[in-house]
Design a protein around this motif. Structure first.
Motif, PDB file in Angstrom:
ATOM      1  N   ILE A  80      36.945  59.282   5.004  1.00 33.18           N
ATOM      2  CA  ILE A  80      35.965  58.200   4.871  1.00 33.18           C
ATOM      3  C   ILE A  80      36.267  57.376   3.618  1.00 33.18           C
ATOM      4  N   ALA A  81      36.543  58.083   2.509  1.00 27.64           N
ATOM      5  CA  ALA A  81      36.821  57.395   1.249  1.00 27.64           C
ATOM      6  C   ALA A  81      38.101  56.565   1.339  1.00 27.64           C
ATOM      7  N   ILE A  82      39.118  57.073   2.024  1.00 25.53           N
ATOM      8  CA  ILE A  82      40.371  56.321   2.170  1.00 25.53           C
ATOM      9  C   ILE A  82      40.136  55.037   2.950  1.00 25.53           C
ATOM     10  N   MET A  83      39.336  55.115   4.022  1.00 18.38           N
ATOM     11  CA  MET A  83      39.034  53.915   4.799  1.00 18.38           C
ATOM     12  C   MET A  83      38.284  52.892   3.940  1.00 18.38           C
ATOM     13  N   ALA A  84      37.336  53.380   3.131  1.00 22.54           N
ATOM     14  CA  ALA A  84      36.599  52.483   2.240  1.00 22.54           C
ATOM     15  C   ALA A  84      37.517  51.903   1.164  1.00 22.54           C
ATOM     16  N   LEU A  85      38.470  52.714   0.712  1.00 21.72           N
ATOM     17  CA  LEU A  85      39.433  52.266  -0.295  1.00 21.72           C
ATOM     18  C   LEU A  85      40.296  51.138   0.259  1.00 21.72           C
ATOM     19  N   LEU A  89      36.215  48.698  -0.933  1.00 25.33           N
ATOM     20  CA  LEU A  89      34.823  49.048  -1.264  1.00 25.33           C
ATOM     21  C   LEU A  89      34.814  50.149  -2.326  1.00 25.33           C
ATOM     22  N   HIS A  90      35.240  49.808  -3.534  1.00 27.01           N
ATOM     23  CA  HIS A  90      35.367  50.806  -4.591  1.00 27.01           C
ATOM     24  C   HIS A  90      34.017  51.401  -4.992  1.00 27.01           C
ATOM     25  N   ASP A  91      32.974  50.590  -4.976  1.00 34.49           N
ATOM     26  CA  ASP A  91      31.650  51.115  -5.329  1.00 34.49           C
ATOM     27  C   ASP A  91      31.217  52.184  -4.339  1.00 34.49           C
ATOM     28  N   LEU A  92      31.497  51.970  -3.057  1.00 36.55           N
ATOM     29  CA  LEU A  92      31.156  52.953  -2.034  1.00 36.55           C
ATOM     30  C   LEU A  92      31.971  54.230  -2.219  1.00 36.55           C
ATOM     31  N   VAL A  93      33.253  54.086  -2.548  1.00 38.69           N
ATOM     32  CA  VAL A  93      34.110  55.255  -2.762  1.00 38.69           C
ATOM     33  C   VAL A  93      33.598  56.089  -3.930  1.00 38.69           C
ATOM     34  N   LYS A  94      33.319  55.432  -5.041  1.00 36.43           N
ATOM     35  CA  LYS A  94      32.827  56.155  -6.217  1.00 36.43           C
ATOM     36  C   LYS A  94      31.472  56.797  -5.952  1.00 36.43           C
ATOM     37  N   ALA A  95      30.606  56.068  -5.230  1.00 38.57           N
ATOM     38  CA  ALA A  95      29.283  56.614  -4.911  1.00 38.57           C
ATOM     39  C   ALA A  95      29.395  57.850  -4.027  1.00 38.57           C
ATOM     40  N   SER A  96      30.358  57.844  -3.091  1.00 34.60           N
ATOM     41  CA  SER A  96      30.533  59.016  -2.227  1.00 34.60           C
ATOM     42  C   SER A  96      31.033  60.212  -3.029  1.00 34.60           C
ATOM     43  N   VAL A 226      38.037  61.766  13.238  1.00 33.34           N
ATOM     44  CA  VAL A 226      37.324  61.426  11.999  1.00 33.34           C
ATOM     45  C   VAL A 226      37.854  60.114  11.426  1.00 33.34           C
ATOM     46  N   ALA A 227      39.169  59.917  11.505  1.00 31.51           N
ATOM     47  CA  ALA A 227      39.758  58.683  10.985  1.00 31.51           C
ATOM     48  C   ALA A 227      39.237  57.458  11.728  1.00 31.51           C
ATOM     49  N   VAL A 228      39.177  57.550  13.053  1.00 28.49           N
ATOM     50  CA  VAL A 228      38.688  56.427  13.870  1.00 28.49           C
ATOM     51  C   VAL A 228      37.209  56.161  13.591  1.00 28.49           C
ATOM     52  N   MET A 229      36.401  57.227  13.566  1.00 23.78           N
ATOM     53  CA  MET A 229      34.965  57.062  13.320  1.00 23.78           C
ATOM     54  C   MET A 229      34.703  56.563  11.901  1.00 23.78           C
ATOM     55  N   SER A 230      35.524  57.000  10.950  1.00 28.37           N
ATOM     56  CA  SER A 230      35.361  56.551   9.564  1.00 28.37           C
ATOM     57  C   SER A 230      35.639  55.062   9.444  1.00 28.37           C
ATOM     58  N   GLU A 231      36.635  54.590  10.195  1.00 26.56           N
ATOM     59  CA  GLU A 231      36.937  53.161  10.166  1.00 26.56           C
ATOM     60  C   GLU A 231      35.779  52.347  10.714  1.00 26.56           C
ATOM     61  N   ILE A 306      47.474  51.797  -1.146  1.00 22.14           N
ATOM     62  CA  ILE A 306      46.830  51.261   0.059  1.00 22.14           C
ATOM     63  C   ILE A 306      45.676  50.314  -0.237  1.00 22.14           C
ATOM     64  N   GLY A 307      45.200  50.279  -1.458  1.00 24.97           N
ATOM     65  CA  GLY A 307      44.043  49.439  -1.773  1.00 24.97           C
ATOM     66  C   GLY A 307      44.447  48.020  -2.141  1.00 24.97           C
ATOM     67  N   PRO A 308      43.502  47.093  -2.010  1.00 26.47           N
ATOM     68  CA  PRO A 308      43.792  45.717  -2.429  1.00 26.47           C
ATOM     69  C   PRO A 308      43.954  45.607  -3.941  1.00 26.47           C
ATOM     70  N   ARG A 309      43.418  46.592  -4.673  1.00 28.85           N
ATOM     71  CA  ARG A 309      43.570  46.627  -6.132  1.00 28.85           C
ATOM     72  C   ARG A 309      43.365  48.072  -6.587  1.00 28.85           C
ATOM     73  N   PRO A 310      43.894  48.449  -7.750  1.00 29.15           N
ATOM     74  CA  PRO A 310      43.747  49.825  -8.229  1.00 29.15           C
ATOM     75  C   PRO A 310      42.278  50.174  -8.503  1.00 29.15           C
ATOM     76  N   MET A 311      41.921  51.421  -8.267  1.00 30.15           N
ATOM     77  CA  MET A 311      40.568  51.906  -8.545  1.00 30.15           C
ATOM     78  C   MET A 311      40.566  52.675  -9.860  1.00 30.15           C
ATOM     79  N   ASP A 312      39.509  52.494 -10.641  1.00 33.57           N
ATOM     80  CA  ASP A 312      39.376  53.249 -11.882  1.00 33.57           C
ATOM     81  C   ASP A 312      38.336  54.348 -11.707  1.00 33.57           C
ATOM     82  N   LEU A 313      38.117  55.101 -12.762  1.00 32.87           N
ATOM     83  CA  LEU A 313      37.127  56.180 -12.749  1.00 32.87           C
ATOM     84  C   LEU A 313      35.885  55.801 -13.556  1.00 32.87           C
ATOM     85  N   ILE A 314      35.601  54.499 -13.614  1.00 37.40           N
ATOM     86  CA  ILE A 314      34.418  54.034 -14.336  1.00 37.40           C
ATOM     87  C   ILE A 314      33.230  54.018 -13.375  1.00 37.40           C
ATOM     88  N   PHE A 315      32.372  55.009 -13.499  1.00 38.48           N
ATOM     89  CA  PHE A 315      31.184  55.113 -12.677  1.00 38.48           C
ATOM     90  C   PHE A 315      30.008  54.468 -13.397  1.00 38.48           C
TER      91      PHE A 315
END
Length: 363
Positions: A80-85, A89-96, A226-231, A306-315
């Motif tokens: 799910i997080a990879i699909m969001a990545l 949707l970095h905020d969604l990934v971090k929130a998950s 799971v991959a299809v449903m996550s997308e 795979i992301g449009p931009r790098p994700m950080d660990l700033i929550f």
């Protein structure tokens, strides 16, 4: 009997797999409908992934089995997080990530302690193993706190590149620590986890009935599902959240985290009911450790690919506070090696308070 009823209920939920596909591609239904059906479809698919992994673990031996459980224990959430990545949707990934950590500690172990405590006056678990888990969770909290503090210190300064580099290097430290924790639990100190079928997952299913080949086919098929449903879920999440008046953070912290771990959650509760609290706490804490020390840094690395931009660990500040609260409570509870139903009530109360606060966060 309870295990059979649980598996039958999971299989019945598979009807939502074709339902989600029809709603998305044939009827072009609303985001709410697609999000709801895709979410329900992921629950049984994640359960099948867990069953296949446990069957392989029993066939391939304790060491490899423990590694399989550790690797695939949070596979649904990772997908799910990879699909969001991929969708940026970095905020969604971090929130998950936040939701998985606090959900496993407060919701899963809380429900396990409550259910087990109502059936047994007092329950015990291995203090050494639990304390190690709590210490690793404290490390994960530090991994979230430091980037957030650094972000506030350099606010207004051209420190974006430094923040990303810091997040990347912290991800390396977290992943290395996770690797060493696997050596500890699977090799040097595995006697602490004897009887729990590994530190990161457990099933009551007993000896494997099928072959390794069948388990592999089931694992691959469930993973693809799971991959299809996550997308579909990720594609509909923004519309659904807006229509329901929810923030992306609330959806990630509460809904996505619960969906990805539903099958594993029920297993921990059943273990507690059978007075196997070592198993229950290993599922809850082990899953949180996987998310914090393995899934989170892995997602940082993947974001560069795979992301449009790098994700950080700033929550966000509140996410950091929520994780710190959950980790602190777990460290306190694991100190005496004993639990009872009132501790379960307290953990669930804290989870509900945090869930309400996340719900009322401004959009």
């Amino acid at each position: 009997m309870r295990l059979v009823a649980k598996e039958n209920a999971l299989l019945l939920l598979l009807v939502f797999v074709p339902a989600a596909l029809l709603l998305e591609y044939v009827f072009h239904a609303s985001g709410i409908a697609v999000f709801a059906t895709a979410s329900l479809a992921i629950i049984p698919l994640a359960g099948l992934m867990g069953r296949a992994t446990e069957e392989l673990a029993e066939r391939l031996g304790e060491g490899i089995g423990g590694l399989l459980n550790a690797t695939f224990g949070n596979a649904a959430e990772l997908i799910i997080a990879i699909m969001a990545l991929r969708a940026g949707l970095h905020d969604l990934v971090k929130a998950s990530i936040t939701g998985s950590i606090i959900g496993n500690i407060l919701l899963v172990f809380g429900a396990s302690a409550l259910y087990g405590g109502l059936r047994h006056r007092s329950q015990t678990f291995n203090r050494t193993a639990a304390s190690l888990g709590a210490t690793l969770l404290v490390l994960s909290a530090i991994g979230l706190v430091v980037p957030a503090i650094f972000h506030h210190i350099v606010a207004g300064n051209p420190g974006l590149a430094a923040e990303r580099e810091l997040s990347l290097e912290i991800a390396v430290v977290l992943l290395a620590t996770y690797a060493f924790s696997l050596v500890f639990t699977l090799r040097t100190h595995r006697h602490l986890y004897v009887g729990d079928a590994g530190a990161h997952g457990l099933s009551e299913a007993g000896p494997a009935a099928g072959s390794v080949r069948r388990a592999l086919i089931l694992l691959l098929a469930a993973t693809a599902g799971v991959a299809v449903m996550s997308e579909l879920l990720v594609g509909a999440v923004e519309e659904a959240a807006h229509a329901l008046g929810m923030t992306e953070v609330f959806v990630g912290v509460i809904l996505v985290a619960v969906i990805g771990n539903a099958a594993e959650h029920s297993t921990a509760i059943l273990m507690a009911g059978k007075n196997r609290m070592d198993a229950a706490i290993n599922i809850a804490v082990g899953s949180s450790i996987q998310i914090a020390l393995f899934v989170a840094p892995l997602l940082v690395f993947l974001s560069y690919v795979i992301g449009p931009r790098p994700m950080d660990l700033i929550f966000t500040t509140f996410e950091v506070v929520a994780v710190a609260i959950a980790v602190g409570i777990m460290a306190f509870i694991s100190n005496d090696g004993e639990s009872h139903w009132m501790e379960g009530v307290q953990l669930l109360a804290v989870y509900l308070i945090l869930a309400l606060a996340f719900y009322f966060l401004p959009v």
